[in-house]
Design an enzyme around this catalytic site. Structure first.
Site, mmCIF file in Angstrom:
data_model
loop_
_atom_site.group_PDB
_atom_site.id
_atom_site.type_symbol
_atom_site.label_atom_id
_atom_site.label_comp_id
_atom_site.label_asym_id
_atom_site.label_seq_id
_atom_site.Cartn_x
_atom_site.Cartn_y
_atom_site.Cartn_z
ATOM 1 N N SER A 142 0.842 -1.189 0.000
ATOM 2 C CA SER A 142 0.000 0.000 0.000
ATOM 3 C C SER A 142 0.878 1.240 0.000
ATOM 4 O O SER A 142 2.025 1.200 0.454
ATOM 5 C CB SER A 142 -0.889 0.007 1.247
ATOM 6 N N TYR A 155 -1.723 -0.569 10.393
ATOM 7 C CA TYR A 155 -1.747 -0.845 8.966
ATOM 8 C C TYR A 155 -0.539 -0.215 8.282
ATOM 9 O O TYR A 155 0.133 -0.863 7.468
ATOM 10 C CB TYR A 155 -3.039 -0.315 8.348
#
Length: 254
Positions: A142, A155
């Site tokens: 990501s 995350y």
């Protein structure tokens, strides 16, 4: 038995499902992995079979090393080969749950266990077959891991670690195995829609359209195209962290 085989973790829906289908359309057999979404996984399986692929449905949580080894073993038992691994399974927390005061060690460790440890465990479980096939690994990371932005602190940390693992294994496993990562920003997928809550995805799309250079988010198919390219069309690319973010990493559009 002559077709190449790919394991795609977290492939019941979204990017994983799109990747499995695109590989099936290119003549690959695919292992479709899920942890909870059996109905959606069966729908992905049916789509891949309609495209001509042989498929294997494999339930398992990549946070469990036993599950990772079982997924790899099932592929080997069925086809005696693994040519590609797509580490797509992931998790996070959003909204109020993502506020610092609401994140405890259990939440942090659960996200790291799926996103980071799961990536390592799946690669390790598939390593002998990937080496024999001179195969490819694509980790779905990501922009969070590259830019320090994202749905939650754990995350961000987990995807930063995935990026580092990608670089490490690209060096360690060459020349036999290529290891790359894709780093998407906003994706118009069920995972984002569910996580962001009512109206959240629409607001994020509007912000993306207003502020990023390309003025649009990625679809699951956009990300899947890049993953498939790194598997089948990039014989001399390894250790790449490919930003699939509409130019988000360039900063706000003027």
């Amino acid at each position: 038995m002559d077709k190449p085989v790919a394991i795609v973790t977290g492939s019941a829906s979204g990017v994983g499902a799109a990747t499995a289908l695109k590989l099936a359309q290119r003549g690959w057999n695919v292992v479709i992995n899920y942890s909870k979404s059996e109905k959606e996984a069966q729908e992905t399986q049916a789509a891949c079979q309609s495209a001509g692929a042989h498929t294997l449905l494999a339930k398992g949580n990549v946070a469990s090393d036993d599950d990772c080894r079982a997924i790899a073993a099932a592929a080997v038992q069925r086809w005696n080969r693994i040519d590609a691994l797509v580490n797509n399974a992931g998790t996070s927390v959003f909204g109020e749950d993502a506020k610092w005061d609401n994140i405890d060690a259990e939440v942090f460790q659960r996200i790291l266990a799926v996103n980071t440890l799961g990536t390592f465990q799946m690669l390790r479980a598939c390593l002998p077959q990937l080496k024999a096939a001179k195969g490819a690994v694509v980790n779905v990371s990501s922009v969070a891991g590259a830019l320090g932005i994202g749905s939650s602190v754990p995350y961000v940390a987990s995807k930063g670690a995935v990026n580092s693992l990608t670089l490490h294994f690209a060096r360690q496993l060459a020349p036999d195995i290529r290891v790359n990562a894709v780093c998407p920003a906003l994706i118009t997928s069920p995972w984002f829609d569910k996580g962001m809550g009512e109206g959240g995805l629409e607001k994020a799309i509007a912000a993306t359209e207003a502020h990023t250079p390309l003025r649009k988010p990625s679809t699951p198919e956009d990300v899947a195209e890049a993953i498939v390219f790194l598997i089948v069309g990039a014989p001399t690319i390894t250790g790449e962290l490919l930003m699939i973010d509409g130019g988000t990493h360039l900063g706000t559009r003027r």
